[in-house]
Design a protein around this motif. Structure first.
Motif, PDB file in Angstrom:
ATOM      1  N   MET A   1      -5.348 -35.552 -36.509  1.00 45.48           N
ATOM      2  CA  MET A   1      -6.089 -34.428 -37.020  1.00 45.48           C
ATOM      3  C   MET A   1      -5.949 -34.425 -38.540  1.00 45.48           C
ATOM      4  SD  MET A   1      -5.369 -30.359 -36.434  1.00 45.48           S
ATOM      5  CE  MET A   1      -4.352 -30.092 -37.865  1.00 45.48           C
ATOM      6  N   ALA A   2      -7.068 -34.248 -39.235  1.00 44.72           N
ATOM      7  CA  ALA A   2      -7.034 -34.221 -40.699  1.00 44.72           C
ATOM      8  C   ALA A   2      -6.321 -32.966 -41.191  1.00 44.72           C
ATOM      9  CB  ALA A   2      -8.455 -34.256 -41.250  1.00 44.72           C
ATOM     10  N   LEU A   3      -5.512 -33.127 -42.239  1.00 47.33           N
ATOM     11  CA  LEU A   3      -4.867 -31.974 -42.854  1.00 47.33           C
ATOM     12  C   LEU A   3      -5.907 -31.141 -43.595  1.00 47.33           C
ATOM     13  CD1 LEU A   3      -1.656 -33.614 -44.347  1.00 47.33           C
ATOM     14  CD2 LEU A   3      -1.771 -32.015 -42.439  1.00 47.33           C
TER      15      LEU A   3
ATOM     16  N   LEU B   1       2.604 -25.842 -48.011  1.00 49.58           N
ATOM     17  CA  LEU B   1       2.575 -24.731 -47.052  1.00 49.58           C
ATOM     18  C   LEU B   1       1.429 -24.905 -46.069  1.00 49.58           C
ATOM     19  CD1 LEU B   1       3.420 -21.585 -49.206  1.00 49.58           C
ATOM     20  CD2 LEU B   1       4.792 -22.595 -47.372  1.00 49.58           C
ATOM     21  N   ARG B   2       0.253 -25.277 -46.573  1.00 46.66           N
ATOM     22  CA  ARG B   2      -0.900 -25.503 -45.705  1.00 46.66           C
ATOM     23  C   ARG B   2      -0.631 -26.665 -44.766  1.00 46.66           C
ATOM     24  NH1 ARG B   2      -3.523 -23.208 -42.791  1.00 46.66           N
ATOM     25  NH2 ARG B   2      -3.797 -21.659 -44.405  1.00 46.66           N
TER      26      ARG B   2
ATOM     27  N   LEU C   1       7.321 -33.154 -35.054  1.00 51.16           N
ATOM     28  CA  LEU C   1       6.374 -32.225 -35.675  1.00 51.16           C
ATOM     29  C   LEU C   1       7.101 -31.023 -36.260  1.00 51.16           C
ATOM     30  CD1 LEU C   1       3.469 -32.344 -33.062  1.00 51.16           C
ATOM     31  CD2 LEU C   1       3.470 -33.349 -35.357  1.00 51.16           C
ATOM     32  N   THR C   2       8.085 -30.509 -35.525  1.00 49.85           N
ATOM     33  CA  THR C   2       8.879 -29.381 -36.011  1.00 49.85           C
ATOM     34  C   THR C   2       9.584 -29.745 -37.312  1.00 49.85           C
ATOM     35  OG1 THR C   2       9.242 -28.573 -33.765  1.00 49.85           O
ATOM     36  CG2 THR C   2      10.765 -27.791 -35.452  1.00 49.85           C
TER      37      THR C   2
ATOM     38  N   VAL D   1       0.562 -28.450 -39.155  1.00 51.98           N
ATOM     39  CA  VAL D   1       1.448 -29.041 -38.152  1.00 51.98           C
ATOM     40  C   VAL D   1       1.842 -27.988 -37.112  1.00 51.98           C
ATOM     41  CG1 VAL D   1       3.654 -30.187 -37.748  1.00 51.98           C
ATOM     42  CG2 VAL D   1       2.280 -30.832 -39.727  1.00 51.98           C
ATOM     43  N   LEU D   2       2.136 -26.767 -37.560  1.00 55.07           N
ATOM     44  CA  LEU D   2       2.450 -25.690 -36.610  1.00 55.07           C
ATOM     45  C   LEU D   2       1.266 -25.405 -35.686  1.00 55.07           C
ATOM     46  CD1 LEU D   2       4.373 -23.175 -38.911  1.00 55.07           C
ATOM     47  CD2 LEU D   2       5.328 -24.625 -37.103  1.00 55.07           C
ATOM     48  N   ASP D   3       0.045 -25.494 -36.200  1.00 59.13           N
ATOM     49  CA  ASP D   3      -1.144 -25.306 -35.364  1.00 59.13           C
ATOM     50  C   ASP D   3      -1.225 -26.373 -34.277  1.00 59.13           C
ATOM     51  OD1 ASP D   3      -1.927 -23.095 -36.833  1.00 59.13           O
ATOM     52  OD2 ASP D   3      -3.436 -24.195 -38.006  1.00 59.13           O
ATOM     53  N   VAL D   4      -0.939 -27.625 -34.632  1.00 61.58           N
ATOM     54  CA  VAL D   4      -0.924 -28.711 -33.641  1.00 61.58           C
ATOM     55  C   VAL D   4       0.124 -28.420 -32.576  1.00 61.58           C
ATOM     56  CG1 VAL D   4      -0.351 -31.158 -33.284  1.00 61.58           C
ATOM     57  CG2 VAL D   4      -1.830 -30.487 -35.184  1.00 61.58           C
TER      58      VAL D   4
END
Length: 86
Positions: free
Chosen positions: A1-3, A66-67, A24-25, A72-75
């Protein structure tokens, strides 16, 4: 997924959506904690004087990692929601 923080219409930075959740965490935590540490250090200074251009650059410097961490948190959230209920 693109950042989200890719700066052009042709993304070059991505999140491996199949990476293990602990990896990921770690990636999200590293980025968010780095910005948190910078902001905490600045907040402990008595006075920080700068012009609007420097402030704008600094805000961007903080916003990008931060973004990335939020992406990553969204994934992670999508992966956790997709798990079958126990």
């Amino acid at each position: 997924m693109a950042l989200t923080s890719n700066c052009t219409d042709m993304p070059t930075l991505f999140v491996d959506t199949h990476a293990p959740l602990d990896i990921l965490t770690d990636a999200a935590s590293y980025r968010i904690r780095a910005v948190t540490q910078v902001l905490e250090n600045i907040s402990m200074r008595g006075s920080v004087e700068c012009d609007s251009m420097i402030l704008s650059d600094f805000a961007l410097l903080c916003a990008i990692p931060l973004r990335d961490g939020c992406d990553v948190l969204d994934v992670m959230g999508r992966r956790l929601r997709a798990r079958p209920s126990d």
